[in-house]
Motif scaffolding. Structure first.
Motif, PDB file in Angstrom:
ATOM      1  N   ASP A  60       0.834  -1.199   0.000  1.00 42.77           N
ATOM      2  CA  ASP A  60       0.000   0.000   0.000  1.00 42.77           C
ATOM      3  C   ASP A  60       0.874   1.256   0.000  1.00 42.77           C
ATOM      4  O   ASP A  60       2.062   1.209   0.279  1.00 42.77           O
ATOM      5  N   ASP A  61       0.247   2.395  -0.322  1.00 44.72           N
ATOM      6  CA  ASP A  61       0.983   3.656  -0.476  1.00 44.72           C
ATOM      7  C   ASP A  61       1.667   4.102   0.809  1.00 44.72           C
ATOM      8  O   ASP A  61       2.773   4.638   0.782  1.00 44.72           O
ATOM      9  N   GLU A  62       1.022   3.882   1.927  1.00 46.71           N
ATOM     10  CA  GLU A  62       1.604   4.298   3.212  1.00 46.71           C
ATOM     11  C   GLU A  62       2.892   3.519   3.508  1.00 46.71           C
ATOM     12  O   GLU A  62       3.891   4.093   3.954  1.00 46.71           O
ATOM     13  N   THR A  63       2.870   2.237   3.252  1.00 49.87           N
ATOM     14  CA  THR A  63       4.062   1.410   3.476  1.00 49.87           C
ATOM     15  C   THR A  63       5.178   1.813   2.525  1.00 49.87           C
ATOM     16  O   THR A  63       6.340   1.897   2.927  1.00 49.87           O
ATOM     17  N   LEU A  64       4.825   2.060   1.268  1.00 49.55           N
ATOM     18  CA  LEU A  64       5.838   2.502   0.299  1.00 49.55           C
ATOM     19  C   LEU A  64       6.479   3.804   0.744  1.00 49.55           C
ATOM     20  O   LEU A  64       7.695   3.971   0.642  1.00 49.55           O
ATOM     21  N   LYS A  65       5.660   4.727   1.235  1.00 53.61           N
ATOM     22  CA  LYS A  65       6.185   6.013   1.686  1.00 53.61           C
ATOM     23  C   LYS A  65       7.135   5.829   2.866  1.00 53.61           C
ATOM     24  O   LYS A  65       8.184   6.463   2.935  1.00 53.61           O
ATOM     25  N   SER A  66       6.787   4.911   3.780  1.00 54.83           N
ATOM     26  CA  SER A  66       7.655   4.674   4.934  1.00 54.83           C
ATOM     27  C   SER A  66       8.986   4.030   4.522  1.00 54.83           C
ATOM     28  O   SER A  66       9.983   4.179   5.215  1.00 54.83           O
ATOM     29  N   LEU A  67       8.975   3.340   3.381  1.00 56.04           N
ATOM     30  CA  LEU A  67      10.202   2.731   2.867  1.00 56.04           C
ATOM     31  C   LEU A  67      11.001   3.679   1.977  1.00 56.04           C
ATOM     32  O   LEU A  67      12.089   3.339   1.511  1.00 56.04           O
TER      33      LEU A  67
END
Length: 57
Positions: free
Chosen positions: A33-40
């Motif tokens: 998901d986008d939130e996980t990608l952003k955190s990575l």
């Protein structure tokens, strides 16, 4: 001369495998998901731009 032949062959194989691994990792990251990608530290647009194939092989 044979030394350079084998070195060139190895370098080309290593480069091809690296490209293959990048495509595979990119496709797996796109499933997050986008939130996980952003955190990575990635964005979906960046990964989509770099993805050439949905399958690694």
């Amino acid at each position: 001369m044979s030394n350079s032949f084998f070195r060139n062959a190895f370098d080309r194989i290593a480069a091809a495998r690296e490209k293959q691994a990048r495509r595979y990792v990119g496709s797996v990251l796109l499933s997050l998901d986008d939130e996980t990608l952003k955190s990575l530290g990635h964005s979906r647009e960046e990964l989509s731009r770099n993805a050439r194939s949905p399958y690694p092989f």
